[in-house]
Write an enzyme that holds these catalytic residues in place. Structure first.
Site, PDB file in Angstrom:
ATOM      1  N   VAL A 484       0.836  -1.193   0.000  1.00  0.00           N
ATOM      2  CA  VAL A 484       0.000   0.000   0.000  1.00  0.00           C
ATOM      3  C   VAL A 484       0.870   1.243   0.000  1.00  0.00           C
ATOM      4  CG1 VAL A 484      -1.924  -1.124   1.158  1.00  0.00           C
ATOM      5  CG2 VAL A 484      -0.184  -0.005   2.526  1.00  0.00           C
ATOM      6  N   ASP A 485       0.437   2.225  -0.741  1.00  0.00           N
ATOM      7  CA  ASP A 485       1.071   3.532  -0.700  1.00  0.00           C
ATOM      8  C   ASP A 485       0.602   4.238   0.574  1.00  0.00           C
ATOM      9  OD1 ASP A 485       2.516   5.759  -1.578  1.00  0.00           O
ATOM     10  OD2 ASP A 485       0.738   6.626  -2.504  1.00  0.00           O
ATOM     11  N   LYS A 486       1.354   5.212   1.033  1.00  0.00           N
ATOM     12  CA  LYS A 486       0.939   5.930   2.242  1.00  0.00           C
ATOM     13  C   LYS A 486      -0.008   7.071   1.899  1.00  0.00           C
ATOM     14  CE  LYS A 486       3.565   9.036   4.282  1.00  0.00           C
ATOM     15  NZ  LYS A 486       2.673  10.233   4.413  1.00  0.00           N
ATOM     16  N   THR A 487       0.455   7.975   1.073  1.00  0.00           N
ATOM     17  CA  THR A 487      -0.310   9.179   0.771  1.00  0.00           C
ATOM     18  C   THR A 487      -1.522   8.852  -0.088  1.00  0.00           C
ATOM     19  OG1 THR A 487       1.739  10.455   0.830  1.00  0.00           O
ATOM     20  CG2 THR A 487      -0.190  11.501  -0.177  1.00  0.00           C
ATOM     21  N   THR A 489      -3.740   6.676   0.465  1.00  0.00           N
ATOM     22  CA  THR A 489      -4.242   5.323   0.706  1.00  0.00           C
ATOM     23  C   THR A 489      -4.420   5.094   2.201  1.00  0.00           C
ATOM     24  OG1 THR A 489      -3.107   4.533  -1.283  1.00  0.00           O
ATOM     25  CG2 THR A 489      -3.819   2.877   0.306  1.00  0.00           C
TER      26      THR A 489
END
Length: 798
Positions: A484-487, A489
């Site tokens: 998963v991406d952070k920003t 998500t």
């Protein structure tokens, strides 16, 4: 308009007393109560479908000229369904394409039968209206007529053996009456099955209609010979009463097969309910606000990007756009599956089909027609429902040899019964062969996968999970690693003002100066600070001598004093000592993943402003649910290690599952690395930089709130852009694949058990045989069982 009577230009009059309503675009007959209508030059024009109405609205002169000349523009649609047997032309959407539910590679311009499996073709995109299914109407009519004729036929056959009929209804008279009743059932009601059976032999695509046509055709043809020329019937068929006839099983089989078709067509029509529900979300009209402020209701077809539209309380948002005036709470549950209304103010995006609350607002249209989110969702769902899952290959491989094998088994069973069976041997041989052919129809096997896919994809759309194709749904079931991406998500994807701190204790002054400087900046953090100032009620001051220093911050003059706002490097460059504040700022970066901007006047530190990208409220629960499902979740972000570690610690990530300073190509490499370790990998992201990893993963999951390229690269799209959608998609995938396996097991059990019984393997030990009529009932039951099991997916809790 001289020379034309009222409405003549739009509807060709064939009878002054009973006008014929004709669609000026396609030339089809239009029902008087059609909902598709508009006013042109003061006259009301009727259309058969929304497609025709849209074409007319785009170029009225073209179609009015054609109508006046007594022609139509049906060729514009590239279709020729008007003369299809049993099809009312007014029910065929203009420009529609039709496809087979089991063989999506078959595409036709109108309704008909699939040349591979013989099943009825269906519209590729259902209409918002519950348009009558011409195939269902035709099969229903044939079923009821055949049922009415088969009942007295059954009485004649059973009564002749039970001795309850008058003497004159026995013998030849009985057989002639059976012939008269069975002929219309087999030769008219069952004619579509013979057509499809012949087509299957001609094209080499043997299917269930091959077996039906053979079974019914052999029984009926033999019986006709027994009535018209009994002397030609071999002695092996004869009993003490003479040559028997099998009109009754031929008619009953036809009736039961028709019943199975009716039940199947009705059930399949329910699978498009999700798409019809989505289509009905969009209103027919929009309230357009003119440049002079005047408002008028216009058809949705004429709304263009840039138009200003008013959305009143309780109305559906007509198209995608941006709120420019007013505020309200919008219910987006119909697209996202989330029940809580979302507050919308100036600058907020709204999607067509969502429901406005109590407030009123004016929006600017940005995406209309096929470009709206709702239209794209409908297109994606329709395409996914037609796609084929890899597991379908099993059914295809079985079907490839199954029908020829059944024909061979029927032939061998007939030989055995004819050689060693009880008298009359040939009669038993004939009935056994017919029973094997009928019970072995692989319709349930063919329906097992497509039905589950259609229902599952529709259910997913209702929960805000869009599936691009069946392969993605099948692959998702097996994933055990999720990147998963952070920003955007795990976090909201937009910076938010947290607080301002002053060395002297006057934090409002620090925020006011910082916001005044940022008023001239286009940096994403500027909007967060300005929004924070607005909510805090501090005044924005005028700034002169503004200067943006790339990578460091900004400077400007306020009331003759020079101020600087930026990072620690800017403070060092300007000779500002930040002292003890450095430790507090570092703690904010590592603990909260925040961005800290220092404010100085000349060389004096005044304080700092804190901005952060907040973690989504649902992220923690979603991650916990995925981990409980056996999925390892890895966060890969381009942010600095401190910010990544802060978010990761809050959300329960192990240090090994936090990857910081990751570039786009590094995300794709991480996917490749995990796949090399034997893992099935899914990637969830929302940005352009995520597209390579989304395409590389076994399953790409795009956040619908992100970039279009991310959605195009992904197999799954979450409309709301929330990680809880991943957990929903995973549950849906596993439920759908479980349902498919259940359907395949049901169909295999019916065929594996039914064929030997019909062939007579139980007769030597138990004296049991299976009549063709019972075989037909079992065949219909197998299809209905598969359909009902697939429909259960529509009630899966996500």
């Amino acid at each position: 308009m001289s020379g034309h009577t009222e409405h003549d230009h739009a509807h060709h009059r064939h009878d002054a007393a009973a006008p014929k309503l004709i669609d000026p675009v396609c030339g089809m007959t239009v029902k008087a109560d059609t909902p598709h209508r508009l006013t042109h030059e003061g006259e009301e024009v009727l259309f058969c479908s929304a497609g025709c109405k849209a074409k007319f609205a785009a170029d009225p002169a073209k179609y009015m000229k054609a109508a006046a000349a007594g022609t139509c523009s049906a060729h514009d649609h590239g279709q020729a369904p008007h003369g299809a047997p049993g099809v009312d032309p007014s029910t065929v959407p203009a420009g529609a394409e039709w496809t087979c539910p089991m063989h999506p590679e078959i595409v036709r311009d109108g309704p008909g039968s699939c040349p591979i499996c013989g099943m009825a073709l269906e519209p590729m995109t259902p209409s918002a209206d519950d348009v009558a299914n011409p195939e269902l109407a035709d099969m229903t009519r044939r079923f009821w007529i055949s049922a009415v004729l088969s009942l007295p036929l059954l009485v004649l056959e059973m009564g002749a053996h039970g001795g309850v009929l008058p003497a004159f209804l026995h013998g030849a008279i009985n057989h002639w009456l059976q012939f008269a009743l069975a002929a219309p059932v087999v030769l008219w009601a069952g004619w579509p099955f013979f057509e499809r059976g012949y087509s299957s032999v001609r094209t080499g695509n043997l299917n269930m209609f091959t077996l039906i046509a053979l079974g019914v055709g052999v029984a009926f043809a033999y019986s006709v010979v027994a009535v018209l020329a009994p002397g030609l019937v071999p002695a092996g068929f004869r009993t003490e009463a003479g040559a028997p006839v099998y009109f009754e099983p031929a008619a009953i089989i036809t009736t039961l097969v028709l019943l199975g078709q009716v039940l199947e067509l009705r059930a399949r029509s329910r699978t498009s309910h999700a798409i019809r529900a989505l289509l009905k979300l969009a209103p027919d009209t929009a309230r357009r606000v003119g440049e002079d402020g005047q408002e008028e209701d216009v058809l949705l077809d004429v709304v263009r990007a840039g138009d200003r539209l008013r959305v009143r309380p309780g109305e559906a948002v007509p198209v995608d756009g941006v709120v420019v005036e007013g505020a309200s709470a919008v219910d987006e549950s119909m697209l996202t599956g989330e029940p809580i209304p979302v507050e919308k103010g100036a600058g907020a995006k709204v999607a067509g089909g969502t429901l406005n609350g109590r407030g009123s607002f004016i929006m600017r249209a940005e995406r209309v027609g096929s470009e709206t989110l709702l239209a794209r969702i409908v297109a994606m769902v329709a395409q996914a429902q037609r796609s084929r899952a890899p597991i379908q290959r099993l059914a295809d491989q079985v079907s490839a040899w199954f029908v020829p094998a059944v024909i061979a088994i029927a032939f061998l069973a007939a030989l055995v019964w004819g050689a060693v069976g009880p008298e009359p041997r040939l009669a038993y041989a004939l009935l056994t062969a017919v029973g094997v052919l009928i019970i072995a129809c692989p319709c349930a096997l063919g329906l097992a996968t497509p039905m589950s896919i259609m229902v599952g994809v529709g259910r997913a759309a209702q929960a805000g999970v869009l599936v691009r194709d069946a392969a993605a749904l099948e692959s998702l079931e097996k994933i055990d690693a999720l990147i998963v991406d952070k920003t955007g998500t795990l976090t909201e994807g937009r910076p938010v003002f947290i607080r301002a701190t002053s060395v002297a204790g006057d934090w409002q002054n620090v925020l006011a100066i910082a916001a005044s400087l940022e008023a001239g900046s286009e940096h994403p953090l500027a909007a967060a600070i300005l929004e924070g100032a607005k909510k805090s009620g501090v005044a924005i001051r005028s700034v002169s001598g503004f200067d943006a220093i790339s990578g460091l911050g900004i400077e400007g003059d306020i009331d003759g004093e020079r101020y600087a706002l930026g990072n620690e490097d800017l403070m060092t460059e300007r000779g500002v000592e930040i002292g003890d504040v450095r430790e507090a700022a570092e703690a904010l970066r590592t603990r909260e993943g925040a961005t800290v901007m220092f404010l100085a006047k000349q060389r004096e530190l005044l304080g700092y402003v804190v901005v952060a990208d907040p973690i989504k409220a649902s992220a923690k629960d979603a991650l916990d649910g995925l981990r409980l499902a056996g999925v390892r979740v890895i966060m890969a972000t381009g942010d600095a290690p401190g910010a990544a570690a802060a978010v990761g610690a809050t959300l329960g990530f192990a240090p090994a599952d936090i990857r910081a300073n990751v570039k786009p190509e590094d995300k794709a490499a991480l996917v490749t690395q995990l796949k090399a370790e034997g893992r099935r990998v899914a990637m969830a992201g929302d940005g352009v930089n995520d597209a390579p990893a989304l395409a590389t993963a076994d399953v790409g999951i795009a956040m619908g709130t992100g970039a279009d390229v991310a959605m195009e690269s992904a197999g799954i799209t979450l409309v709301k852009g929330d990680l809880t959608g991943v957990a929903r998609a995973l549950r849906l995938s596993r439920a759908t694949m479980r349902n498919i396996r259940q359907n395949l097991a049901l169909s295999f059990v019916y065929n594996i058990a039914g064929v030997p019984i019909a062939a007579g393997v139980l007769y030597p030990a138990l004296g049991w045989t299976l009549s063709p009529a019972l075989a037909s009932a079992a065949m219909a039951l197998s299809s209905v069982s598969v359909i009902l099991n697939a429909l259960r997916l529509g009630r899966v809790k996500l």
